[in-house]
Design an enzyme around this catalytic site. Structure first.
Site, PDB file in Angstrom:
ATOM      1  CG  LEU A  87      -1.762  -1.276   1.416  1.00 10.73           C
ATOM      2  CD1 LEU A  87      -2.550  -1.187   2.708  1.00 10.73           C
ATOM      3  CD2 LEU A  87      -2.705  -1.459   0.232  1.00 10.73           C
ATOM      4  CG  ASP A  88       2.301   4.912  -2.981  1.00  7.84           C
ATOM      5  OD1 ASP A  88       3.519   4.729  -3.067  1.00  7.84           O
ATOM      6  OD2 ASP A  88       1.753   6.018  -3.124  1.00  7.84           O
ATOM      7  CG  HIS A 114       9.552   2.533  -6.894  1.00  6.56           C
ATOM      8  ND1 HIS A 114       9.071   1.848  -5.805  1.00  6.56           N
ATOM      9  CD2 HIS A 114       8.858   3.703  -6.926  1.00  6.56           C
ATOM     10  CE1 HIS A 114       8.141   2.562  -5.207  1.00  6.56           C
ATOM     11  NE2 HIS A 114       7.985   3.689  -5.855  1.00  6.56           N
ATOM     12  CD  GLU A 148       6.096   4.547   0.124  1.00 10.66           C
ATOM     13  OE1 GLU A 148       7.145   5.119  -0.225  1.00 10.66           O
ATOM     14  OE2 GLU A 148       5.020   4.692  -0.477  1.00 10.66           O
ATOM     15  CG  ASP A 207      12.015   4.780   2.816  1.00 13.53           C
ATOM     16  OD1 ASP A 207      12.101   3.723   2.173  1.00 13.53           O
ATOM     17  OD2 ASP A 207      11.346   5.754   2.430  1.00 13.53           O
ATOM     18  CB  VAL A 228      16.989  -0.478   6.348  1.00 14.43           C
ATOM     19  CG1 VAL A 228      18.015  -1.472   5.807  1.00 14.43           C
ATOM     20  CG2 VAL A 228      16.455  -0.964   7.694  1.00 14.43           C
TER      21      VAL A 228
END
Length: 628
Positions: A279-280, A421, A317, A342, A344
């Protein structure tokens, strides 16, 4: 969401004269324009008929196809209050003429599945702890289709992948794009092959033991072809996001909008047999309701998983750095299976490249931070989950995040990665980390996240240090939108110190073409050596970690920024302990490690040795050793 609403998600028009329905509470009159689908036809206007639809209550309208449309695939669109042009179905399954054209009916039950024995990824264990592979269909192969991508699945099996995560597939403007500007949340992009191509891909993946995850975007729709607001209150001015008015999750009419989104999710799982959804940007799902949309979604998916008898996972996300996202709904959390981490990526990227512009600044450590330098920051992230766990974020100019419960949280609920991405494509020229560091140095970063207790994710082509960039590209038709995107990209990159003249034109077809993976280089050096390393790491992960939950409390990381070494020691309960030892310095070095034993994996085996006091490594190399 009522049972009737749920049925609308799976009974879209197809063969057998199924009714066509649409929720259009803002309209006083709705008609449907339709014709039997004739894919080769160049002039649909001669075939189109228009019929009135019947109001059936609560804003819904229905039309029963006549007998001559029985067993026919239909092209259809809606006319609201006589306004032109006719608009595609908000729940369209297929847009063969693009996002502005008519919808085409699709009956998902016609596909002949061969995965009756499928129990889910990793034989029923689901996403957690498995190796996830993020893939963009349009650049994974030169053809840029789901069928062509299916032809490369054996490569992923050999790599040791467990779940293939497909970047957004819903219908978006133009032939090529990233997919995050999709506007038809039920439709599979025709350029990728349409809905049956997705069924073929999932079936082929399951036949090889691979799960499939879809990346879906519920926080906004694209600007071109977004007609939802013509039908009903799908958006609200009560909240705003970077894309404008927020999706309506808590204002008048929100129950229908929430049902619309939940139905779409259940449909991917039920009709297309997918195993997980990513899920964005869920932090942009603005919802002040007593029960958050994500909790509602999680409970609906849990119920469907019980019905289907296989795990169904939701991966968020989230920019919030808060494990409330993966806390069960019964405990007041959002109920997601896992969330991207993020921190990491940022910590690994800074440690390997030395970059420190923009949001990388905090991850370089130094003045104003308690952790020390980049390797000390990396040590905190690998043991605490986040750098920003309530600490100050200079990029946001405020305290950010919340502490992680190292003792009780299953560390597999955090996804770690070296590239994504976003982190490649949102650089000025889309350069991968392999364009900046040596293969050996990339291998260090790979070992640290592939063998950490978190769930690892590989970005396509990373596994062989692909020479191709991955750039941002679009296929918009509207001049105003093209220029707005160009200007926005230039302004954003200026904040990172990148010159605007470096930025490729998103509309140039060559921008997409440059981003297509070159499969002919996989067997050449040094790409083949990097691929062997990634494959060895994933195989070793299976041996060392198995399918059991993991804890950050079982990880200890020591680092020395001055000498350039880092050691990750993992002592998982009931499993053999091991250490990932890395030398990022410019000289051969003995990295301190007490109790080291056999070398399980080394980038340069001839230059790697273990003594009673440490592990000797060549510069820019890593090794995995057993611990006593």
């Amino acid at each position: 969401m009522s049972a009737d609403d749920g049925l609308r998600a799976v009974c879209r028009p197809g063969a057998g004269r199924a009714p066509i329905e649409v929720w259009a509470p803002l309209a006083e009159h709705v008609a449907v324009e339709w014709s039997p689908a004739v894919p080769e036809a160049t002039d649909r206007s001669r075939q189109v008929r228009r019929d009135d639809m019947t109001a059936v209550g609560d804003g819904w309208w229905r039309w029963e196809p006549p007998s001559e449309a029985a067993d026919a695939t239909l092209d259809y669109a809606f006319v609201l209050d006589g306004a032109e042009p006719a608009l595609p179905d908000p729940r369209s399954a297929w847009q063969p003429e693009g996002v502005h054209g008519p919808s085409r009916s699709f009956d998902p039950s016609h596909f002949g599945w061969s995965d009756d024995g499928w129990r889910g990824p990793r034989d029923g264990h689901g996403v957690l702890g498995g190796v996830v592979y993020e893939l963009h269909v349009g650049t994974f192969t030169p053809e840029g289709t789901l069928d062509a991508a299916a032809g490369r699945l054996d490569h992923l099996v050999a790599l040791g992948v467990d779940v293939v995560e497909l970047m957004p597939l819903v219908a978006f403007p133009g032939r090529w794009g990233w997919g995050y500007d999709g506007v038809d949340l039920y439709a599979v992009h025709d350029g990728y092959g349409g809905p049956e191509a997705l069924q073929r891909f999932v079936d082929a993946a399951h036949a090889r033991g691979l799960g499939v995850a879809l990346d879906v975007v519920h926080n906004h729709l694209g600007a071109s072809g977004n007609y939802l607001s013509r039908f009903g209150p799908y958006f609200t001015q009560g909240h705003h996001t970077p894309w404008g008015a927020a999706v309506n999750l808590d204002d008048a009419g929100a129950d229908h909008v929430r049902g619309f989104l939940v139905d779409s999710v259940l449909r991917w799982f039920r009709d297309f047999h997918v195993d997980a959804l990513r899920l964005d940007a869920v932090h942009e799902l603005k919802d002040s309701s007593p029960r958050h949309y994500l909790a509602e979604l999680s409970d609906a998916v849990t119920a469907l998983a019980a019905e289907l008898g296989r795990p169904l996972d939701l991966v968020a996300e989230s920019d919030l750095n808060d494990t409330m996202m993966v806390t069960p709904t019964a405990e007041g959390g959002r109920g997601m299976t896992a969330q991207w981490d993020d921190d990491v990526h940022h910590a690994l990227h800074v440690a390997l490249t030395g970059e420190r512009q923009g949001y990388y600044a905090d991850f370089a450590g130094g003045a104003g931070r308690d952790e020390g330098g980049p390797l000390a920051v990396l040590a905190k992230v690998l043991t605490r989950g986040f750098l920003h766990d309530g600490s100050h974020s200079s990029f946001r100019n405020r305290a950010w995040g919340a502490p992680v419960d190292r003792e009780h949280l299953d560390a597999r609920r955090l996804l770690g990665y070296l590239q994504t991405h976003d982190q490649v494509g949102n650089r000025a020229v889309g350069d991968r980390i392999s364009a900046t560091v040596t293969p050996a140095r990339q291998a260090v970063g790979a070992a640290l996240y592939l063998l950490a207790p978190t769930t690892p994710m590989v970005f396509m082509g990373e596994e062989w240090a692909a020479s191709t960039p991955w750039q941002f590209f679009t296929g918009f038709e509207e001049d105003w939108l093209v220029e707005a995107v160009r200007a926005g990209r230039r302004a954003e990159f200026g904040l990172h110190g990148w010159a605007s003249d470096e930025v490729p034109d998103p509309q140039d077809p060559h921008t997409r073409d440059r981003s297509v993976l070159r499969w002919d280089e996989v067997d050449d050096e040094p790409h083949a050596r990097v691929l062997r390393w990634y494959s060895a790491c994933t195989a070793l992960r299976r041996v060392l970690l198995g399918d059991q939950p993991t804890r950050l409390a079982d990880v200890a990381v020591r680092a020395d920024d001055a000498d350039g070494w880092v050691v990750l020691e993992h002592r998982p309960a009931g499993r053999a302990p091991y250490a990932v030892v890395a030398n990022l310095g410019a000289e051969p070095r003995e990295v301190p490690l007490a109790g080291g034993g056999a070398v399980l994996l080394a980038w340069d085996l001839d230059a790697t040795s273990v003594s009673g006091t440490g592990v000797t490594l060549a510069p820019d190399t890593a090794a995995v050793v057993a611990l006593a």
